[in-house]
Design a protein around this motif. Structure first.
Motif, short mmCIF file in Angstrom:
data_model
loop_
_atom_site.label_atom_id
_atom_site.label_comp_id
_atom_site.label_asym_id
_atom_site.label_seq_id
_atom_site.Cartn_x
_atom_site.Cartn_y
_atom_site.Cartn_z
N PRO A 150 -68.07 158.76 -24.36
CA PRO A 150 -68.93 159.51 -23.44
C PRO A 150 -68.18 160.42 -22.47
CG PRO A 150 -68.73 157.23 -22.73
CD PRO A 150 -68.05 157.31 -24.07
N ARG A 151 -66.87 160.18 -22.29
CA ARG A 151 -66.07 161.03 -21.39
C ARG A 151 -64.85 161.56 -22.14
NH1 ARG A 151 -64.22 157.82 -16.64
NH2 ARG A 151 -64.58 155.91 -17.83
N PRO A 152 -65.09 162.50 -23.07
CA PRO A 152 -64.00 162.94 -23.95
C PRO A 152 -62.81 163.54 -23.21
CG PRO A 152 -65.91 164.37 -24.17
CD PRO A 152 -66.35 163.19 -23.37
N GLU A 153 -63.06 164.31 -22.14
CA GLU A 153 -61.93 164.94 -21.44
C GLU A 153 -61.02 163.88 -20.82
OE1 GLU A 153 -65.09 165.60 -20.85
OE2 GLU A 153 -65.42 167.66 -21.56
N SER A 154 -61.63 162.90 -20.15
CA SER A 154 -60.82 161.85 -19.53
C SER A 154 -60.10 161.02 -20.59
CB SER A 154 -61.71 160.94 -18.68
OG SER A 154 -62.32 161.67 -17.64
N PHE A 155 -60.80 160.70 -21.68
CA PHE A 155 -60.22 159.87 -22.74
C PHE A 155 -59.01 160.58 -23.36
CE2 PHE A 155 -60.05 158.74 -27.29
CZ PHE A 155 -59.80 157.38 -27.18
N ILE A 156 -59.18 161.83 -23.75
CA ILE A 156 -58.09 162.56 -24.41
C ILE A 156 -56.91 162.72 -23.47
CG2 ILE A 156 -57.43 164.79 -25.39
CD1 ILE A 156 -60.30 165.02 -26.45
N ALA A 157 -57.17 163.10 -22.20
CA ALA A 157 -56.08 163.30 -21.25
C ALA A 157 -55.29 162.03 -21.02
CB ALA A 157 -56.64 163.82 -19.92
N LEU A 158 -55.99 160.91 -20.88
CA LEU A 158 -55.30 159.64 -20.63
C LEU A 158 -54.55 159.16 -21.86
CD1 LEU A 158 -54.85 157.68 -18.34
CD2 LEU A 158 -56.86 156.40 -19.08
N MET A 159 -55.12 159.34 -23.04
CA MET A 159 -54.44 158.93 -24.26
C MET A 159 -53.16 159.74 -24.48
SD MET A 159 -56.19 156.39 -25.38
CE MET A 159 -56.58 156.07 -23.65
N VAL A 160 -53.23 161.05 -24.23
CA VAL A 160 -52.04 161.90 -24.38
C VAL A 160 -50.98 161.51 -23.36
CG1 VAL A 160 -51.17 164.26 -24.17
CG2 VAL A 160 -53.29 163.83 -25.42
N ALA A 161 -51.40 161.26 -22.12
CA ALA A 161 -50.43 160.87 -21.08
C ALA A 161 -49.74 159.56 -21.44
CB ALA A 161 -51.15 160.74 -19.74
N MET A 162 -50.51 158.57 -21.90
CA MET A 162 -49.90 157.29 -22.26
C MET A 162 -49.08 157.42 -23.53
SD MET A 162 -52.54 154.22 -21.24
CE MET A 162 -53.81 154.68 -22.42
N GLY A 163 -49.54 158.26 -24.49
CA GLY A 163 -48.78 158.44 -25.71
C GLY A 163 -47.42 159.07 -25.46
N LEU A 164 -47.39 160.07 -24.56
CA LEU A 164 -46.14 160.77 -24.28
C LEU A 164 -45.24 159.97 -23.33
CD1 LEU A 164 -44.31 163.26 -24.44
CD2 LEU A 164 -45.66 164.27 -22.58
N LEU A 165 -45.81 159.56 -22.20
CA LEU A 165 -44.99 158.92 -21.16
C LEU A 165 -44.73 157.44 -21.46
CD1 LEU A 165 -46.64 160.52 -18.00
CD2 LEU A 165 -44.58 161.26 -19.20
N SER A 166 -45.80 156.68 -21.67
CA SER A 166 -45.64 155.23 -21.83
C SER A 166 -45.06 154.87 -23.19
CB SER A 166 -46.98 154.53 -21.64
OG SER A 166 -47.52 154.83 -20.36
N SER A 167 -45.51 155.55 -24.24
CA SER A 167 -45.07 155.16 -25.59
C SER A 167 -43.73 155.77 -25.96
CB SER A 167 -46.14 155.55 -26.62
OG SER A 167 -47.33 154.84 -26.38
N TRP A 168 -43.65 157.11 -26.00
CA TRP A 168 -42.41 157.72 -26.48
C TRP A 168 -41.31 157.67 -25.43
CZ3 TRP A 168 -39.34 162.01 -25.19
CH2 TRP A 168 -38.32 162.26 -26.11
N LEU A 169 -41.59 158.22 -24.23
CA LEU A 169 -40.54 158.27 -23.21
C LEU A 169 -40.16 156.87 -22.74
CD1 LEU A 169 -38.73 160.05 -21.53
CD2 LEU A 169 -40.56 160.25 -19.82
N GLY A 170 -41.15 155.98 -22.60
CA GLY A 170 -40.84 154.61 -22.20
C GLY A 170 -39.98 153.90 -23.23
N THR A 171 -40.32 154.07 -24.51
CA THR A 171 -39.53 153.46 -25.58
C THR A 171 -38.12 154.03 -25.61
OG1 THR A 171 -41.53 153.10 -26.90
CG2 THR A 171 -39.42 152.99 -28.06
N LEU A 172 -38.00 155.35 -25.41
CA LEU A 172 -36.68 155.98 -25.39
C LEU A 172 -35.83 155.39 -24.27
CD1 LEU A 172 -34.54 158.12 -25.94
CD2 LEU A 172 -35.90 159.75 -24.61
N CYS A 173 -36.38 155.29 -23.06
CA CYS A 173 -35.62 154.73 -21.95
C CYS A 173 -35.24 153.28 -22.20
CB CYS A 173 -36.43 154.85 -20.65
SG CYS A 173 -36.64 156.54 -20.07
N TRP A 174 -36.17 152.51 -22.80
CA TRP A 174 -35.86 151.10 -23.08
C TRP A 174 -34.77 150.98 -24.15
CZ3 TRP A 174 -36.32 146.85 -20.56
CH2 TRP A 174 -36.09 145.64 -21.22
N ASN A 175 -34.82 151.84 -25.16
CA ASN A 175 -33.78 151.82 -26.19
C ASN A 175 -32.41 152.12 -25.59
OD1 ASN A 175 -35.68 151.23 -28.12
ND2 ASN A 175 -35.75 153.27 -29.00
#
Length: 322
Positions: A230-255
Protein backbone atom coordinates in the motif's frame (compact mmCIF):
# COMPACT_ATOMS: atom_id res chain seq x y z
CA UNK A 1 43.46 -4.64 15.36
CA UNK A 2 42.41 -0.96 15.22
CA UNK A 3 41.24 -1.17 11.62
CA UNK A 4 39.40 -4.41 12.37
CA UNK A 5 37.51 -2.75 15.24
CA UNK A 6 36.64 0.28 13.08
CA UNK A 7 35.31 -1.96 10.30
CA UNK A 8 33.25 -3.91 12.86
CA UNK A 9 31.86 -0.62 14.19
CA UNK A 10 30.88 0.47 10.68
CA UNK A 11 29.19 -2.89 10.07
CA UNK A 12 27.23 -2.50 13.31
CA UNK A 13 26.03 0.97 12.31
CA UNK A 14 24.83 -0.37 8.96
CA UNK A 15 23.21 -3.51 10.39
CA UNK A 16 21.38 -1.56 13.07
CA UNK A 17 19.20 -0.08 10.33
CA UNK A 18 17.49 -3.42 9.68
CA UNK A 19 15.86 -3.33 13.12
CA UNK A 20 13.88 -0.17 12.32
CA UNK A 21 12.58 -1.35 8.92
CA UNK A 22 9.87 -3.63 10.36
CA UNK A 23 8.82 -0.79 12.70
CA UNK A 24 8.58 1.78 9.90
CA UNK A 25 6.66 -0.72 7.73
CA UNK A 26 4.69 -2.41 10.51
CA UNK A 27 1.72 -3.04 8.19
CA UNK A 28 3.85 -5.12 5.78
CA UNK A 29 4.18 -8.90 6.27
CA UNK A 30 7.64 -10.01 7.40
CA UNK A 31 8.06 -12.36 4.45
CA UNK A 32 7.69 -9.43 2.03
CA UNK A 33 10.21 -7.37 3.99
CA UNK A 34 12.77 -10.20 3.93
CA UNK A 35 12.47 -11.04 0.24
CA UNK A 36 12.12 -7.36 -0.71
CA UNK A 37 15.31 -6.43 1.11
CA UNK A 38 17.35 -9.18 -0.49
CA UNK A 39 15.84 -8.65 -3.92
CA UNK A 40 17.19 -5.10 -3.66
CA UNK A 41 20.54 -6.44 -2.39
CA UNK A 42 20.81 -8.89 -5.27
CA UNK A 43 19.96 -6.25 -7.90
CA UNK A 44 22.49 -3.84 -6.37
CA UNK A 45 25.11 -6.59 -6.44
CA UNK A 46 24.73 -7.20 -10.21
CA UNK A 47 26.51 -4.04 -11.46
CA UNK A 48 29.05 -4.43 -8.66
CA UNK A 49 29.64 -8.00 -9.83
CA UNK A 50 30.22 -6.79 -13.38
CA UNK A 51 32.82 -4.29 -12.18
CA UNK A 52 34.46 -6.99 -10.05
CA UNK A 53 34.09 -9.80 -12.59
CA UNK A 54 37.83 -10.54 -12.71
CA UNK A 55 37.90 -11.45 -9.01
CA UNK A 56 34.57 -13.30 -9.14
CA UNK A 57 35.89 -15.55 -11.92
CA UNK A 58 38.46 -16.87 -9.44
CA UNK A 59 35.69 -18.36 -7.29
CA UNK A 60 35.21 -22.08 -7.73
CA UNK A 61 31.92 -23.94 -7.87
CA UNK A 62 32.41 -24.89 -4.21
CA UNK A 63 32.89 -21.22 -3.35
CA UNK A 64 29.58 -20.31 -5.02
CA UNK A 65 27.81 -23.12 -3.17
CA UNK A 66 29.23 -21.74 0.08
CA UNK A 67 28.06 -18.23 -0.86
CA UNK A 68 24.58 -19.63 -1.53
CA UNK A 69 24.47 -21.31 1.91
CA UNK A 70 25.62 -18.14 3.63
CA UNK A 71 23.06 -16.09 1.70
CA UNK A 72 20.21 -18.42 2.59
CA UNK A 73 20.90 -18.77 6.32
CA UNK A 74 22.63 -15.48 7.13
CA UNK A 75 20.45 -13.29 4.93
CA UNK A 76 17.00 -14.57 4.00
CA UNK A 77 16.15 -16.90 6.91
CA UNK A 78 17.80 -14.67 9.51
CA UNK A 79 15.90 -11.56 8.47
CA UNK A 80 12.64 -13.45 8.12
CA UNK A 81 12.98 -14.51 11.77
CA UNK A 82 14.13 -11.06 12.91
CA UNK A 83 11.48 -8.99 11.11
CA UNK A 84 8.76 -11.36 12.33
CA UNK A 85 10.07 -11.03 15.89
CA UNK A 86 10.17 -7.22 15.76
CA UNK A 87 6.63 -6.98 14.42
CA UNK A 88 5.35 -9.18 17.26
CA UNK A 89 7.43 -7.95 20.19
CA UNK A 90 8.57 -4.48 19.15
CA UNK A 91 12.17 -3.49 18.44
CA UNK A 92 13.90 -3.45 21.87
CA UNK A 93 13.13 -7.03 23.00
CA UNK A 94 14.38 -8.77 19.81
CA UNK A 95 17.28 -6.33 19.69
CA UNK A 96 18.46 -7.41 23.11
CA UNK A 97 17.95 -11.10 22.35
CA UNK A 98 20.08 -10.57 19.26
CA UNK A 99 22.40 -8.73 21.64
CA UNK A 100 23.35 -12.09 23.16
CA UNK A 101 25.23 -12.83 19.93
CA UNK A 102 28.57 -11.47 21.22
CA UNK A 103 28.41 -13.93 24.11
CA UNK A 104 27.14 -16.83 22.02
CA UNK A 105 29.56 -16.33 19.12
CA UNK A 106 32.57 -15.68 21.34
CA UNK A 107 31.85 -18.82 23.34
CA UNK A 108 31.32 -20.98 20.23
CA UNK A 109 34.40 -19.57 18.52
CA UNK A 110 36.55 -20.06 21.61
CA UNK A 111 35.61 -23.75 21.58
CA UNK A 112 35.55 -24.29 17.83
CA UNK A 113 38.51 -22.27 16.53
CA UNK A 114 41.03 -22.46 19.37
CA UNK A 115 43.71 -24.22 17.29
CA UNK A 116 43.46 -21.65 14.47
CA UNK A 117 42.97 -18.36 16.30
CA UNK A 118 44.47 -19.25 19.65
CA UNK A 119 42.44 -19.75 22.78
CA UNK A 120 41.18 -16.84 24.84
CA UNK A 121 41.67 -17.94 28.47
CA UNK A 122 38.24 -18.36 30.04
CA UNK A 123 39.39 -16.78 33.31
CA UNK A 124 40.36 -13.59 31.44
CA UNK A 125 37.41 -13.68 29.05
CA UNK A 126 34.83 -14.27 31.81
CA UNK A 127 34.69 -10.65 33.08
CA UNK A 128 34.01 -9.39 29.57
CA UNK A 129 31.26 -11.92 28.94
CA UNK A 130 29.77 -11.21 32.38
CA UNK A 131 29.65 -7.45 31.74
CA UNK A 132 27.95 -8.00 28.38
CA UNK A 133 25.44 -10.45 29.86
CA UNK A 134 24.59 -8.14 32.78
CA UNK A 135 24.20 -5.21 30.42
CA UNK A 136 21.79 -7.15 28.24
CA UNK A 137 19.89 -8.22 31.34
CA UNK A 138 19.49 -4.63 32.53
CA UNK A 139 18.08 -3.47 29.21
CA UNK A 140 15.75 -6.44 29.08
CA UNK A 141 14.58 -5.66 32.62
CA UNK A 142 13.69 -2.11 31.56
CA UNK A 143 11.74 -3.31 28.53
CA UNK A 144 9.83 -5.96 30.47
CA UNK A 145 8.90 -3.40 33.11
CA UNK A 146 7.43 -1.21 30.37
CA UNK A 147 5.51 -4.18 28.96
CA UNK A 148 4.00 -5.03 32.35
CA UNK A 149 2.54 -1.53 32.54
CA UNK A 150 1.00 -1.73 29.06
CA UNK A 151 -2.65 -2.84 29.36
CA UNK A 152 -2.74 -3.75 25.66
CA UNK A 153 0.35 -5.97 25.80
CA UNK A 154 -0.19 -9.45 24.34
CA UNK A 155 2.06 -11.80 26.31
CA UNK A 156 1.64 -14.65 23.82
CA UNK A 157 2.56 -12.39 20.92
CA UNK A 158 5.66 -11.16 22.75
CA UNK A 159 6.63 -14.72 23.64
CA UNK A 160 6.37 -15.75 19.99
CA UNK A 161 8.49 -12.73 19.07
CA UNK A 162 11.11 -13.84 21.58
CA UNK A 163 11.19 -17.37 20.12
CA UNK A 164 11.56 -16.00 16.59
CA UNK A 165 14.41 -13.78 17.79
CA UNK A 166 16.13 -16.87 19.23
CA UNK A 167 15.82 -18.47 15.80
CA UNK A 168 17.57 -15.41 14.38
CA UNK A 169 20.35 -15.84 16.95
CA UNK A 170 20.89 -19.43 15.81
CA UNK A 171 21.16 -18.30 12.17
CA UNK A 172 23.58 -15.52 12.96
CA UNK A 173 25.73 -17.64 15.22
CA UNK A 174 26.29 -20.02 12.33
CA UNK A 175 26.82 -17.30 9.70
CA UNK A 176 29.84 -15.34 11.05
CA UNK A 177 31.67 -18.51 12.11
CA UNK A 178 31.18 -20.11 8.69
CA UNK A 179 31.91 -16.86 6.85
CA UNK A 180 35.10 -16.29 8.85
CA UNK A 181 36.22 -19.86 8.06
CA UNK A 182 36.07 -19.10 4.33
CA UNK A 183 37.75 -15.69 4.64
CA UNK A 184 40.58 -16.97 6.81
CA UNK A 185 41.07 -19.92 4.47
CA UNK A 186 41.31 -17.50 1.50
CA UNK A 187 43.42 -14.56 2.73
CA UNK A 188 44.32 -13.71 -0.87
CA UNK A 189 40.68 -13.10 -1.83
CA UNK A 190 39.00 -9.69 -1.67
CA UNK A 191 36.43 -9.24 1.13
CA UNK A 192 34.64 -6.84 -1.21
CA UNK A 193 34.34 -9.52 -3.88
CA UNK A 194 33.09 -12.05 -1.33
CA UNK A 195 30.39 -9.60 -0.17
CA UNK A 196 29.36 -9.09 -3.79
CA UNK A 197 29.33 -12.85 -4.42
CA UNK A 198 26.94 -13.32 -1.51
CA UNK A 199 24.71 -10.61 -3.00
CA UNK A 200 24.65 -12.38 -6.37
CA UNK A 201 23.89 -15.69 -4.64
CA UNK A 202 21.05 -14.04 -2.72
CA UNK A 203 19.32 -12.76 -5.88
CA UNK A 204 17.83 -16.07 -7.13
CA UNK A 205 16.66 -16.92 -3.61
CA UNK A 206 14.96 -13.54 -3.31
CA UNK A 207 13.38 -13.73 -6.77
CA UNK A 208 11.91 -17.18 -6.09
CA UNK A 209 10.75 -16.14 -2.62
CA UNK A 210 9.18 -12.87 -3.79
CA UNK A 211 7.41 -14.62 -6.67
CA UNK A 212 6.16 -17.40 -4.37
CA UNK A 213 4.83 -14.80 -1.90
CA UNK A 214 3.05 -12.98 -4.72
CA UNK A 215 1.58 -16.25 -5.97
CA UNK A 216 0.43 -17.21 -2.48
CA UNK A 217 -1.31 -13.89 -1.95
CA UNK A 218 -3.08 -14.25 -5.30
CA UNK A 219 -4.10 -17.86 -4.64
CA UNK A 220 -5.49 -17.09 -1.17
CA UNK A 221 -7.20 -13.88 -2.20
CA UNK A 222 -5.20 -11.83 0.29
CA UNK A 223 -6.19 -8.13 0.17
CA UNK A 224 -2.68 -6.98 -0.56
CA UNK A 225 -1.53 -4.65 -3.33
CA UNK A 226 1.35 -6.51 -4.95
CA UNK A 227 4.12 -6.11 -5.84
CA UNK A 228 4.99 -3.22 -3.48
CA UNK A 229 2.10 -3.00 -1.03
CA UNK A 230 0.00 0.00 0.00
CA UNK A 231 2.98 2.37 0.38
CA UNK A 232 5.19 1.59 -2.62
CA UNK A 233 7.43 4.67 -2.34
CA UNK A 234 8.29 4.00 1.29
CA UNK A 235 8.72 0.26 0.68
CA UNK A 236 11.04 0.65 -2.31
CA UNK A 237 13.13 3.40 -0.66
CA UNK A 238 13.61 1.41 2.53
CA UNK A 239 14.39 -1.84 0.71
CA UNK A 240 17.02 -0.11 -1.46
CA UNK A 241 18.56 1.59 1.59
CA UNK A 242 18.79 -1.68 3.52
CA UNK A 243 19.98 -3.58 0.44
CA UNK A 244 22.81 -1.12 -0.21
CA UNK A 245 23.83 -0.07 3.31
CA UNK A 246 22.88 -2.96 5.59
CA UNK A 247 23.41 -5.86 3.19
CA UNK A 248 26.27 -5.00 0.83
CA UNK A 249 28.19 -2.29 2.69
CA UNK A 250 27.60 -3.92 6.08
CA UNK A 251 28.80 -7.30 4.78
CA UNK A 252 31.84 -5.66 3.19
CA UNK A 253 32.82 -3.96 6.45
CA UNK A 254 32.28 -7.18 8.40
CA UNK A 255 34.39 -9.17 5.94
CA UNK A 256 37.20 -6.63 6.34
CA UNK A 257 36.94 -6.99 10.13
CA UNK A 258 36.82 -10.80 9.94
CA UNK A 259 40.13 -10.94 8.07
CA UNK A 260 41.83 -8.75 10.68
CA UNK A 261 40.46 -10.10 13.96
CA UNK A 262 40.28 -13.53 15.64
CA UNK A 263 36.76 -14.92 15.33
CA UNK A 264 36.25 -15.02 19.09
CA UNK A 265 36.96 -11.27 19.36
CA UNK A 266 35.11 -10.33 16.17
CA UNK A 267 32.05 -12.14 17.48
CA UNK A 268 31.92 -9.86 20.51
CA UNK A 269 32.06 -6.76 18.32
CA UNK A 270 28.60 -7.59 16.97
CA UNK A 271 27.55 -5.69 20.10
CA UNK A 272 27.91 -2.57 17.93
CA UNK A 273 24.87 -3.77 15.97
CA UNK A 274 22.86 -4.00 19.19
CA UNK A 275 23.90 -0.54 20.34
CA UNK A 276 23.10 0.99 16.95
CA UNK A 277 19.72 -0.73 16.77
CA UNK A 278 18.80 0.49 20.26
CA UNK A 279 19.82 4.04 19.40
CA UNK A 280 17.73 4.00 16.21
CA UNK A 281 14.75 2.45 18.05
CA UNK A 282 14.74 5.14 20.74
CA UNK A 283 15.05 7.88 18.10
CA UNK A 284 11.93 6.46 16.40
CA UNK A 285 10.17 6.36 19.76
CA UNK A 286 11.12 9.97 20.37
CA UNK A 287 12.27 9.25 23.91
CA UNK A 288 15.51 9.03 25.86
CA UNK A 289 16.40 5.60 27.30
CA UNK A 290 15.92 5.17 31.03
CA UNK A 291 18.56 4.66 33.69
CA UNK A 292 18.54 0.85 33.49
CA UNK A 293 18.88 0.95 29.72
CA UNK A 294 21.75 3.45 29.85
CA UNK A 295 23.50 1.37 32.51
CA UNK A 296 23.09 -1.72 30.36
CA UNK A 297 24.51 0.03 27.31
CA UNK A 298 27.49 1.23 29.37
CA UNK A 299 28.17 -2.33 30.53
CA UNK A 300 27.96 -3.62 26.96
CA UNK A 301 30.60 -1.09 25.89
CA UNK A 302 32.76 -1.89 28.91
CA UNK A 303 32.55 -5.60 28.14
CA UNK A 304 33.73 -5.09 24.58
CA UNK A 305 36.57 -2.80 25.70
CA UNK A 306 37.67 -5.44 28.22
CA UNK A 307 37.58 -8.17 25.58
CA UNK A 308 39.86 -6.20 23.26
CA UNK A 309 42.56 -6.28 25.94
CA UNK A 310 42.59 -10.08 26.01
CA UNK A 311 45.07 -11.64 23.59
CA UNK A 312 44.66 -15.23 22.36
CA UNK A 313 47.12 -17.79 23.65
CA UNK A 314 48.45 -20.41 21.21
CA UNK A 315 47.20 -23.92 21.81
CA UNK A 316 50.09 -26.29 22.42
CA UNK A 317 50.09 -29.30 20.12
CA UNK A 318 49.70 -32.57 21.93
CA UNK A 319 52.64 -34.94 21.56
CA UNK A 320 52.16 -38.38 19.97
CA UNK A 321 51.69 -41.03 22.68
CA UNK A 322 54.43 -43.13 21.11
Amino acid sequence: MTMGVLFALAAGLMWGLVFVGPVMLADYPAVLLSFGRYLAFGLIALPLAWLDRANLRQLSRADWVEALKLALVGNVVYYLFLSSAIQRAGAPLPTMIIGTLPVVIATCANIRNAERDGKLPWRRLAPSLALIAIGIGLVNQAEWAALRHDPEADVGRYALGALLAIGAVVCWTWYPLRNADWLRAHPDRSPRSWATAQGVATLPLAVVGFAATWGWFEATGAPWAMPFGPRPESFIALMVAMGLLSSWLGTLCWNEASQRLPTNLAGQLIVFETLSALAYAFVLRGQWPGAFTLAGIALLIAGVAWALRVEPEPVAAEGHPN
